[in-house]
Structures are given as C-alpha cells and as structure tokens.
Design an enzyme around this catalytic site. Structure first.
Site, PDB file in Angstrom:
ATOM      1  N   HIS A  15       0.856  -1.182   0.000  1.00  0.00           N
ATOM      2  CA  HIS A  15       0.000   0.000   0.000  1.00  0.00           C
ATOM      3  C   HIS A  15       0.894   1.234   0.000  1.00  0.00           C
ATOM      4  O   HIS A  15       1.545   1.541   1.000  1.00  0.00           O
ATOM      5  CB  HIS A  15      -0.920   0.010   1.223  1.00  0.00           C
ATOM      6  CG  HIS A  15      -2.051  -0.955   1.102  1.00  0.00           C
ATOM      7  ND1 HIS A  15      -1.874  -2.326   1.098  1.00  0.00           N
ATOM      8  CD2 HIS A  15      -3.391  -0.758   0.954  1.00  0.00           C
ATOM      9  CE1 HIS A  15      -3.052  -2.924   0.970  1.00  0.00           C
ATOM     10  NE2 HIS A  15      -3.984  -1.989   0.880  1.00  0.00           N
ATOM     11  N   GLY A  36     -12.350   1.309   4.083  1.00  0.00           N
ATOM     12  CA  GLY A  36     -11.307   0.490   3.484  1.00  0.00           C
ATOM     13  C   GLY A  36     -10.475   1.230   2.451  1.00  0.00           C
ATOM     14  O   GLY A  36     -10.798   2.349   2.023  1.00  0.00           O
ATOM     15  N   HIS A  37      -9.396   0.564   2.019  1.00  0.00           N
ATOM     16  CA  HIS A  37      -8.449   1.199   1.099  1.00  0.00           C
ATOM     17  C   HIS A  37      -9.082   1.528  -0.244  1.00  0.00           C
ATOM     18  O   HIS A  37      -9.920   0.810  -0.749  1.00  0.00           O
ATOM     19  CB  HIS A  37      -7.200   0.315   0.909  1.00  0.00           C
ATOM     20  CG  HIS A  37      -7.493  -1.053   0.373  1.00  0.00           C
ATOM     21  ND1 HIS A  37      -6.574  -2.060   0.369  1.00  0.00           N
ATOM     22  CD2 HIS A  37      -8.599  -1.586  -0.189  1.00  0.00           C
ATOM     23  CE1 HIS A  37      -7.085  -3.142  -0.169  1.00  0.00           C
ATOM     24  NE2 HIS A  37      -8.318  -2.871  -0.523  1.00  0.00           N
ATOM     25  N   ASN A  38      -8.669   2.675  -0.776  1.00  0.00           N
ATOM     26  CA  ASN A  38      -9.112   3.190  -2.076  1.00  0.00           C
ATOM     27  C   ASN A  38     -10.565   3.645  -2.107  1.00  0.00           C
ATOM     28  O   ASN A  38     -11.071   4.015  -3.177  1.00  0.00           O
ATOM     29  CB  ASN A  38      -8.904   2.152  -3.199  1.00  0.00           C
ATOM     30  CG  ASN A  38      -7.460   1.711  -3.322  1.00  0.00           C
ATOM     31  OD1 ASN A  38      -6.545   2.514  -3.188  1.00  0.00           O
ATOM     32  ND2 ASN A  38      -7.252   0.426  -3.559  1.00  0.00           N
ATOM     33  N   SER A  45     -12.428   0.358  -2.209  1.00  0.00           N
ATOM     34  CA  SER A  45     -12.774   0.822  -3.556  1.00  0.00           C
ATOM     35  C   SER A  45     -14.245   1.151  -3.744  1.00  0.00           C
ATOM     36  O   SER A  45     -14.698   1.343  -4.878  1.00  0.00           O
ATOM     37  CB  SER A  45     -12.338  -0.208  -4.619  1.00  0.00           C
ATOM     38  OG  SER A  45     -10.934  -0.388  -4.583  1.00  0.00           O
TER      39      SER A  45
END
Length: 351
Positions: A203, A244-246, A264
């Site tokens: 990441h 969460g990521h993105n 995402s």
C-alpha cells in the site's frame, strides 16, 4: 445541569438565535440541560411534540420551541419560538459554553523529529510523537500520546485527539477533528492469495481528508493501495467506523456508529449511512442516498434513493416484503393444521 461560562438573558438569546420571545426578557440563563430535571435558570429546547408531556412538567427557566408545536399554558412561561429548535440550541450553546482552545506550547515530554514544521499557536500534548518531516498548520492541537508519522500534513485549526495515529501519506484539511484512538492511513486489508498463502499487497497510496472532516473515536481509515483513499469536505464519521483502502467518500456525508465501507467503494455527496450498515467493495452509492441501520449494500444505489435490509433495496419495497413475510406465518399454521387433520383422519370418502 451544566453551568454556562457566559450568562445571558432570554432577550439576548432570542436575538442571538433569531427567535420570537414570549415571557420574561430579563430572565438570566446560568445553565443548560434537558427538559426533565431542569430548574429556573436553565435553558432547554423542545423540538418535537413527542416531548410535550416533559415540557409541561419541566421547571426550565427558558425553552427554545420549534414553530408549529401547539402548546398549552402549562410548562415554562418563557419561550423562544424558532424554526429549528436543535439548530437554535446549538447556536446558544456555542455562545453560552464556548469551547476553550488549548494553550499553545509543546510539552517537554513530546518528541519531534528532524525537519518538523510547526505553524503559529500549535499545542502538542504529553508524550506525543511527531516524526521527521511532519507538518502542522496554525493553531493545530495534538493530544497526549498521539503519533503523527513522517511527512504527514495537518491543516490549520485541526485537532488530533489523544492516542490517535496518523500514518505516512496522510493529509488533513483545515478544521479536521480526529478523536481519541482513531487510526488514519494505516495499511489496508489487501492480499494476493495463492498456494503459498496470503501475501500482502503493498500500500503506497495516501489518505486524504478534506476540510471540516470529523473522525470519531477508534475509527479507522485505510490508505490507498496505489491511489488515495479520500474523504470529502464536511463529512462526519462517528465512532467505530471503518473505511477500506481506495474508498472515496463525497462531501457532507454522515457515517454513523459501526459503519463499514469496503475497499474501492464510491460514496456520493450528502449520503447518510446509518448505524452498522455496510457498503461492499467496488459498489457505487449515489448522491443523497440514505441507507438504513444494519443494511447491506451489495449493488449500485442510484441518486436520491432510500434503501434498507439485506441485500439493501428501496425502503418501501423492503417494507412490503417484510409485511408479506409476516402474513405467511398464520397461513403456514393453517396449512400445518390441515395436513395434521388429514393425516389423523384420512381423506374424506364422498362416495
């Protein structure tokens, strides 16, 4: 009842909130609190007719009352009529109990790395850690034990609460509020699975929060894997929220306690995600969507839609399905009774 730090008369409060005063203009407010348990110098508010009985029994000195609520002669005689009682109470509280800014200065137990840049009027609490290259804007307050990793940028007039952690790649806008124990910009839950197990996906993206963003206690916002995780201006996260990521969350959204936004996901502007609801990864939630508590979003939600249930569907459709399900129970009882009767007595012989 909480005591005020700046006492004001009922007339002054009415002028402050733009309300219409009924009763004693010289009454001095020295406390604030709810209708029940209030006393003669307390300011309270009535925003819904559901609390009429409490109003009629209340001994509050002055009450902010929402227009359109029919009142009898019972209850506090000094009333300030306003369009929105909750908003008016917030205005009054800001004047009666103004927030006290932390005293500027750096506690001797704080640790500052090489190349740290500090704006004017910064306050850094005991045992806080600022790693190399961290940058704080003017009037930033950092609580006890907070950790701001290398290269993190914190905008003017922001607060980082006790024990909060801001990882590398994090950028906070102006007037951000990060409450105690929150973790911003940590590595997301991303793995490449294979015969040899689960390998963590690197990441290297950032975590960017706009102006006036608030993050509740013990909430976590993961950094992006390649791009950035972003939170739009004016969005507020309650306690125990996970992004969460993105993920990309728009402006002026409200994410209530226990909400999960998976990696995402795309959340539009002015969205409300009620408590313990969840949005699955890579799904898009449109502007002005409202997601009811404990709902699960596993498909795209168009603009302006109210959804509930799991899987989340238009709210009225969900209610119709629930009503139909509840009607099935007595029908099943009748069917079981009929089967049992035929089993015991056998089919009727009409010959």
């Amino acid at each position: 009842m909480p005591r005020v730090t700046v006492a004001r008369t009922a007339a002054a409060i009415a002028e402050l909130v733009g309300g219409r005063l009924e009763g004693d203009p010289s009454l001095v407010v020295n406390a604030v609190g709810p209708l029940d348990g209030a006393h003669g110098d307390t300011l309270s508010f009535l925003g819904s007719k559901h609390y009429l009985s409490e109003f009629e029994r209340s001994e509050a000195g002055c009450v902010l009352v929402a227009e359109g609520i029919g009142l009898s002669s019972r209850g506090p005689a000094t009333r300030i009529w306003v369009r929105d009682a909750s908003r008016a109470m917030a205005q009054a509280l800001a004047a009666l109990v103004p927030a006290q800014p932390p005293e500027a200065g750096i506690h001797p137990t704080a640790t500052l790395g090489r190349g740290v840049r500090l704006g004017m009027g910064v306050s850094i609490g005991p045992n806080a850690v600022l790693a190399a290259g961290a940058e704080l804007g003017d009037r930033v307050a950092v609580g006890a034990g907070a950790v701001i990793e290398h290269g993190v940028i914190v905008g003017d007039d922001s607060e980082v609460g006790p024990g909060a952690t801001l990882y590398p790649g994090t950028r906070l806008g102006r007037r951000a509020r990060i409450k105690a124990g929150a973790v911003i910009g940590g590595t997301g839950f991303g793995y490449i699975s294979g015969a040899d197990g689960h390998r963590e996906f690197p990441h290297v993206g950032g975590c960017v929060l706009g102006d006036d963003v608030s993050v509740g206690a013990n909430s976590c916002i993961d950094r992006g894997s390649v791009g950035d995780t972003t939170i739009g201006d004016g969005t507020k996260l309650d306690n125990h929220v996970h992004v969460g990521h993105n993920a990309r969350i728009g402006r002026r959204c409200l994410l209530m306690g226990g909400v999960v936004v998976a990696g995402s996901a795309r959340i539009g502007d002015d969205v409300i995600l009620a408590g313990h609801s969840a949005v699955g990864g890579h799904f898009r939630v449109g502007n002005r969507v409202r997601v009811a508590a404990k709902s699960g979003v596993i498909a795209e939600i168009p603009d302006g839609t109210d959804v509930s249930g799991f899987p989340a569907r238009p709210h009225r459709e969900f209610l119709r399905a629930q009503a139909a399900l509840y009607r099935l129970a007595p029908l099943i009882d009748k069917l079981e009774a009929l089967v049992e009767s035929r089993t015991r007595h056998g089919p009727k012989n009409d010959s």
